[in-house]
Design an enzyme around this catalytic site. Structure first.
Site, PDB file in Angstrom:
ATOM      1  N   GLU A 200     -12.325 -40.229-113.075  1.00 55.51           N
ATOM      2  CA  GLU A 200     -13.322 -41.043-112.289  1.00 55.51           C
ATOM      3  C   GLU A 200     -12.486 -41.494-111.299  1.00 55.51           C
ATOM      4  OE1 GLU A 200     -16.419 -41.231-112.476  1.00 55.51           O
ATOM      5  OE2 GLU A 200     -16.723 -39.912-114.486  1.00 55.51           O
TER       6      GLU A 200
ATOM      7  N   CYS B  38     -15.075 -49.768-108.609  1.00 56.11           N
ATOM      8  CA  CYS B  38     -15.071 -48.372-108.085  1.00 56.11           C
ATOM      9  C   CYS B  38     -16.415 -48.010-107.337  1.00 56.11           C
ATOM     10  CB  CYS B  38     -14.794 -47.400-109.083  1.00 56.11           C
ATOM     11  SG  CYS B  38     -16.032 -47.753-110.577  1.00 56.11           S
TER      12      CYS B  38
HETATM   13  P1  NAP Z   1      -4.340 -46.257-110.665  1.00 58.81           P
HETATM   14  O1  NAP Z   1      -3.123 -47.254-110.434  1.00 58.81           O
HETATM   15  O2  NAP Z   1      -4.502 -44.994-110.078  1.00 58.81           O
HETATM   16  O3  NAP Z   1      -3.984 -46.649-112.236  1.00 58.81           O
HETATM   17  C1  NAP Z   1      -5.076 -46.178-113.179  1.00 58.81           C
HETATM   18  C2  NAP Z   1      -4.369 -45.832-114.605  1.00 58.81           C
HETATM   19  O4  NAP Z   1      -3.349 -44.945-114.538  1.00 58.81           O
HETATM   20  C3  NAP Z   1      -3.541 -47.196-115.370  1.00 58.81           C
HETATM   21  O5  NAP Z   1      -3.939 -47.274-116.434  1.00 58.81           O
HETATM   22  C4  NAP Z   1      -2.201 -46.753-114.808  1.00 58.81           C
HETATM   23  O6  NAP Z   1      -1.285 -47.572-115.686  1.00 58.81           O
HETATM   24  C5  NAP Z   1      -2.041 -45.353-115.268  1.00 58.81           C
HETATM   25  N1  NAP Z   1      -1.012 -44.716-114.691  1.00 58.81           N
HETATM   26  C6  NAP Z   1      -0.413 -44.607-113.144  1.00 58.81           C
HETATM   27  N2  NAP Z   1       0.460 -43.902-112.883  1.00 58.81           N
HETATM   28  C7  NAP Z   1       0.589 -43.516-114.363  1.00 58.81           C
HETATM   29  C8  NAP Z   1       1.598 -42.431-115.082  1.00 58.81           C
HETATM   30  N3  NAP Z   1       2.484 -41.693-114.185  1.00 58.81           N
HETATM   31  N4  NAP Z   1       1.334 -42.179-116.284  1.00 58.81           N
HETATM   32  C9  NAP Z   1       0.528 -42.563-116.953  1.00 58.81           C
HETATM   33  N5  NAP Z   1      -0.262 -43.503-116.570  1.00 58.81           N
HETATM   34  C10 NAP Z   1      -0.455 -43.910-115.145  1.00 58.81           C
HETATM   35  O7  NAP Z   1      -5.451 -47.281-110.383  1.00 58.81           O
HETATM   36  P2  NAP Z   1      -5.862 -48.916-110.577  1.00 58.81           P
HETATM   37  O8  NAP Z   1      -4.963 -49.445-109.481  1.00 58.81           O
HETATM   38  O9  NAP Z   1      -5.554 -49.236-111.849  1.00 58.81           O
HETATM   39  O10 NAP Z   1      -7.298 -49.094-110.256  1.00 58.81           O
HETATM   40  C11 NAP Z   1      -7.516 -49.015-108.892  1.00 58.81           C
HETATM   41  C12 NAP Z   1      -8.344 -47.720-108.538  1.00 58.81           C
HETATM   42  O11 NAP Z   1      -8.923 -46.970-109.497  1.00 58.81           O
HETATM   43  C13 NAP Z   1      -9.214 -47.715-107.183  1.00 58.81           C
HETATM   44  O12 NAP Z   1      -8.736 -46.799-106.307  1.00 58.81           O
HETATM   45  C14 NAP Z   1     -10.499 -47.599-107.824  1.00 58.81           C
HETATM   46  O13 NAP Z   1     -11.579 -47.006-106.943  1.00 58.81           O
HETATM   47  C15 NAP Z   1     -10.465 -46.540-108.970  1.00 58.81           C
HETATM   48  N6  NAP Z   1     -11.726 -46.796-110.126  1.00 58.81           N
HETATM   49  C16 NAP Z   1     -12.167 -45.891-110.361  1.00 58.81           C
HETATM   50  C17 NAP Z   1     -13.278 -45.899-111.003  1.00 58.81           C
HETATM   51  C18 NAP Z   1     -14.254 -45.014-111.324  1.00 58.81           C
HETATM   52  O14 NAP Z   1     -15.078 -45.123-112.391  1.00 58.81           O
HETATM   53  N7  NAP Z   1     -14.434 -44.169-110.834  1.00 58.81           N
HETATM   54  C19 NAP Z   1     -13.486 -47.163-111.963  1.00 58.81           C
HETATM   55  C20 NAP Z   1     -12.409 -48.170-111.805  1.00 58.81           C
HETATM   56  C21 NAP Z   1     -11.401 -48.191-110.685  1.00 58.81           C
HETATM   57  P3  NAP Z   1      -0.314 -48.794-115.178  1.00 58.81           P
HETATM   58  O15 NAP Z   1      -1.324 -49.680-114.849  1.00 58.81           O
HETATM   59  O16 NAP Z   1       0.595 -48.968-116.227  1.00 58.81           O
HETATM   60  O17 NAP Z   1       0.286 -48.207-113.916  1.00 58.81           O
END
Ligand code: NAP
Length: 676
Positions: A255, A294
Site C-alpha cells: 500500500e 495516504c
Molecule cells: P517509508 O519511509 O516508506 O517507511 C515505511 C515503513 O518501511 C516504515 O516502517 C519504515 O521503517 C520501513 N522501512 C523503511 N526502510 C526499510 C528497510 N530498509 N527495511 C525494513 N523496513 C524499512 O514511509 P513512511 O515515511 O513511514 O510513510 C509515509 C509514506 O507512506 C507516504 O508516502 C504515504 O503516502 C505512504 N502511506 C501509504 C499508505 C497506504 O495505505 N497506501 C498509508 C500510509 C502511508 P522505519 O520507520 O524504521 O524507517
C-alpha cells in the site's frame, strides 16, 4: 531508553544506540528505537511453531470473539493511548481516527467473522463445480490458513489503526503476525501491543513486535509467510527487490503513496450544495492528520470557469486554520510527525513550485499556538495552482506528504478523467456532482486507475464518511503507484492470509473435506423426523423423504383467490396454453413451496425454533393440475453459533413430480436448539 520489542514471548531491550523518537510539537526526546540484537530467525520460528498451531486450532468464530475481547480491552486504555498519540502531532480528531478507528476495525472484523464465516477453521470458497457428466467427479475451492507468519511493515502516520487494520484479518484467518511499526511513532504502537499481549487474550506466539529495522528477517522467509507493506513507493521497491520474493513466491502486498484527486463536476457551480461540500471536504482532508494520510486529497480538478472561485473559497478557510500543539484547546491542525518529515514536505513543495504557482504558502516560519516553531514540525496549509496540467507530469507524481494540494483546471469531463488517471494509479478519488451522466462517465473513466471512488452530493453528504476514510467493509488499496495491494474490504482481506486449494474428487470426498453435503454424496435416512432432533443430533447427509400430495386445479384456484395472485398462467386456460414455457395452466411456485412445507414440517413444539430463510430458489419444471409432488430434505450444513443456545442448519430441499423429475430446489435455513 530504547523501546522494547516483543520477540519469542519476551520483551527485549536492545543495548545498542537507537534513533530518537521526539514529541512532534516540543521536540522532547520520548524514547529511542533500534532492533539491534533481535534474533529475527527465532521470531519467525516462534510464530510458525507456537502461534500458528494455536490459531489454526481455533474456528473463525473463536478467533472473531478473540478480536472483540482484544478491542474491548484496548478500549480500557484509551487515555494513555490518546496521550501518546498527541505526542505524534495528532489532534483529538486525528486520534479518534487512529486509536478509536483501529479498535473499531477489530469490532467490525469480529462481527463479520461471525456473520460471514463458518464456525470452523477452514473456508469453503464459491460453489461446487461439475467436472464430469455423470456427477461422480466434482470440484470445490477451499481456503486454509497459511502456515507461516505475516510480517506487517507499517507507515508512521497511523501507528494504531495501521497495525489493527492488518492484524484483524490476519488473526481471523488463523495466521500469527509480527508488527514492524515506522520508527518515528513506534512508541504508540508499542504501547498498544503491550496492552494486547498483557491481556493474555491472544494465544502465545500470535503477536510479536519489532521496534527498529527488520535486520536479516527477509533471509528467513518461506513460501508460507506473507509480507505486507505500507509506506512510500520507493521503500516498497527497495524491499521487494529482496530475492526471497521471486525465489520463494512470498506474497508482498504493498500500500503505497498516491496522488489522490478530487473532481468538481461541471454542474456543481458556486451556488450548489455540492460546491460547498467540495470546499469543506478539501479543507478537512488537508488539515486532518496535517495531510499525512495516504488517502488525502493532493490534486483538485475543477472546471476552468470555477478555478478563481475555488481558490478564493479555499484560501479564505485555510488562512483561518489554527496550527499548533494539539494538546492546546483551539488548535485545529497539529504538526507533522517529525522534523525530518517537515524538511521532506518543504522540499517536495519546492519541487512542485517549479511547475505550479504557490497561491498560499504554508512552508514559511510562523508562530504555532502553544509551541515553538523551531522545536516542532509545524507547517501550514499550502495551495498550488497549475494552469496546464495536461502537459505537466510533476504535479501528478510528486507527493508532498502534508497539507499540500494543487488546483488544476479542466475543460471537458474527458479531460478531468485524463487528469485523474495521470496519477498512474491512486488509492481514492472523489467526485462532487449531482449529475447522473457525469457520475457514470467519471466512474467508468477512472475505474481502472483507482481503488475507490467516493461520490458526494446533496443526497448522501450528511451520512457520507468522506473522501479519505478507508472503511473495514470496503477495499483499501489501488493499482499502479498506489502499490497494487488490497486491504480490508471485509472478508476479502482475510483471504490474503489463507491458501486457496482446488479439491477434486467424488461427492463423498468433497462432503468429507468441506463438511458440507454435496449433491450425489451419501444420504442416511433419518431414524426420527428432523423436526424432533436437536442441532447436536442432526448429521450432515441426514435425509427425509416425505409423503406425496396431488396438486389439483381447485388447489391452484383457491391459492390464486386467497393470495390475489391470479396471473393468467394459473387461471386462464387459453392464455396459459399459448405461453411457450407452460403450454397450459400451472401451479404457482409459491404454492409448491407452501405445499412442500406442509409435507415436511412436524407441527408440535420441538427443537426447531424457526425457519429463518431460503436461498437459491429455482423452479426447474412446471407442476400441472393432477401432478403428484414429493419432497426430499437433506441436511447440507450445520453451523454452531458460539454463545448461543441454537445452531443453524441448512437443508437442501428438492420437490419432485410423479416421474421423479425435479420441479424446485432450494436451501432452507432453520435454527435448531442445542442440547448442551
Ligand atoms: P517509508 O519511509 O516508506 O517507511 C515505511 C515503513 O518501511 C516504515 O516502517 C519504515 O521503517 C520501513 N522501512 C523503511 N526502510 C526499510 C528497510 N530498509 N527495511 C525494513 N523496513 C524499512 O514511509 P513512511 O515515511 O513511514 O510513510 C509515509 C509514506 O507512506 C507516504 O508516502 C504515504 O503516502 C505512504 N502511506 C501509504 C499508505 C497506504 O495505505 N497506501 C498509508 C500510509 C502511508 P522505519 O520507520 O524504521 O524507517
Amino acid at each position: 531508553m530504547n523501546l522494547q520489542s516483543y520477540a519469542s514471548g519476551h520483551w527485549f531491550t536492545s543495548t545498542a544506540k537507537g534513533n530518537a523518537i521526539r514529541d512532534a510539537s516540543s521536540g522532547e526526546n520520548i524514547a529511542e528505537v533500534t532492533s539491534d540484537g533481535l534474533d529475527f530467525k527465532a521470531m519467525l520460528a516462534y510464530g510458525r511453531d507456537v502461534g500458528g498451531p494455536k490459531l489454526r486450532a481455533m474456528t473463525f468464530h473463536e478467533r472473531a470473539i478473540m478480536l472483540k475481547e482484544v478491542a474491548l480491552k484496548l478500549g480500557e486504555f484509551k487515555d494513555a493511548l490518546y496521550a501518546a498519540s498527541y505526542q505524534t502531532g495528532a489532534t483529538k480528531a486525528d486520534t479518534w481516527i487512529d486509536v478509536d478507528g483501529g479498535i473499531q476495525t477489530f469490532f467490525v472484523y469480529s462481527s463479520k467473522g461471525r456473520k460471514e464465516m463458518p464456525n470452523q477453521p477452514w473456508y469453503v470458497d464459491g460453489d461446487v463445480e461439475q467436472l464430469s457428466r455423470g456427477g461422480s467427479f466434482l470440484g470445490q475451492h477451499i481456503m486454509v490458513p497459511r502456515q507461516g507468519v505475516a510480517l506487517h511493515i507499517n507507515a508512521f502516520n497511523f501507528p494504531v489503526w495501521g497495525m489493527m487494520e492488518k492484524l484483524a484479518p490476519t488473526l481471523l484467518a488463523g495466521m500469527p503476525a509480527i508488527i514492524k511499526p515506522a520508527s518515528a511513532t513506534a512508541h504508540l504502537t508499542e504501547m498498544a501491543v503491550r496492552y494486547m499481549t498483557d491481556s493474555g487474550i491472544l494465544p502465545e506466539g500470535t503477536l510479536q513486535l519489532i521496534c527498529g529495522r527488520t535486520g536479516d528477517l527477509f533471509d528467513h522467509l518461506t513460501c508460507q509467510d506473507v509480507v505486507t507493506f505500507t509506506g512510500s513507493a520507493n521503500t516498497a521497491r527497495h524491499l521487494q527487490a529482496h530475492p526471497v520474493f521471486a525465489e520463494k513466491s512470498v506474497p508482498f502486498l504493498a500500500e503505497c503513496d498516491s496522488l489522490n484527486a478530487t473532481i468538481l463536476g461541471e454542474d456543481a457551480g458556486p451556488d450548489t450544495p455540492e460546491f460547498d461540500l467540495f470546499i469543506r471536504e478539501i479543507v478537512r482532508e488537508m488539515t486532518s492528520k496535517a495531510g499525512q494520510k495516504c488517502t488525502a486529497i493532493r490534486r483538485i480538478i475543477v472546471p476552468a470557469k470555477s478555478v478563481g472561485t475555488v481558490q478564493e473559497a479555499l484560501k479564505a478557510k485555510l488562512e483561518n486554520i489554527t496550527v499548533g500543539d494539539p494538546r492546546i484547546k483551539g488548535v485545529r491542525m497539529g504538526p507533522l510527525a517529525s522534523l525530518a518529515q517537515r524538511n521532506e514536505v518543504i522540499e517536495r513543495v519546492q519541487e512542485l513550485a517549479s511547475c505550479a504557482d504557490i497561491s498560499l504558502d504554508g512552508t514559511k516560519p510562523f508562530e504555532p499556538m502553544g509551541a515553538n516553531y523551531g522545536a516542532g514540525a509545524f507547517v501550514k496549509p499550502t495551495l498550488l495552482f497549475c494552469d496546464a496540467p495536461l502537459d505537466n507530469e510533476t504535479i501528478h507524481s510528486v507527493e508532498a506528504f502534508g497539507p499540500v494540494v494543487t488546483i488544476m483546471p479542466y475543460d471537458t469531463v474527458a479531460d478531468a478523467i485524463t487528469l485523474a488517471n495521470m496519477g498512474e494509479g491512486s488509492l481514492v478519488a472523489s467526485l462532487f456532482s449531482h449529475d447522473p451522466d457525469v457520475v457514470f462517465e467519471v466512474a467508468m473513466g477512472i475505474g481502472a486507475y483507482h481503488g475507490r471512488l467516493v461520490v458526494i452530493d446533496r443526497s448522501s453528504a450528511e451520512e457520507s464518511t468522506g473522501h479519505g476514510s478507508p472503511l473495514p467493509h470496503m477495499k483499501h488499496g489501488g493499482p499502479g503507484r498506489a502499490g497494487g495491494g488490497e486491504e480490508q474490504g471485509g472478508i476479502r482481506a482475510v483471504k490474503h492470509f489463507m491458501q486457496r486449494m482446488a479439491v477434486q474428487g467424488s461427492p463423498d470426498v468433497l462432503t468429507n473435506i468441506t463438511r458440507k453435503w454435496v449433491s450425489g454424496a451419501a444420504e442416511q435416512t433419518m431414524d426420527a423426523h428432523p423436526f424432533r432432533k436437536s442441532f447436536d443430533e442432526i448429521k450432515v447427509g441426514d435425509t427425509l423423504i416425505t409423503k406425496s400430495r396431488t396438486v389439483s386445479l381447485e388447489d391452484i384456484e383457491h391459492f390464486a383467490n386467497f393470495t390475489g395472485d391470479t396471473f393468467y398462467a394459473h387461471m386462464d386456460e387459453v392464455a396459459a396454453a399459448a405461453n411457450p414455457i407452460f403450454g397450459g395452466r400451472v401451479a404457482h411456485g409459491y404454492l409448491l413451496l407452501s405445499f412442500a412445507a406442509g409435507l415436511f414440517v412436524d407441527p408440535a413444539p420441538g427443537p426447531v425454533l424457526a425457519n429463518v430463510g431460503l436461498n437459491d430458489l429455482k423452479f426447474t419444471k412446471p407442476v400441472y393440475p393432477g401432478d403428484v409432488i414429493q419432497v426430499r430434505l437433506v441436511c447440507k450444513q450445520r453451523t454452531a453459533r458460539m454463545n448461543e443456545d441454537f445452531g443453524e442448519v441448512r437443508w437442501d430441499v428438492t420437490v419432485t413430480n410423479q416421474l421423479g423429475e425435479e420441479c424446485a430446489n432450494y436451501e432452507l435455513l432453520t435454527h435448531n436448539e442445542r442440547v448442551q
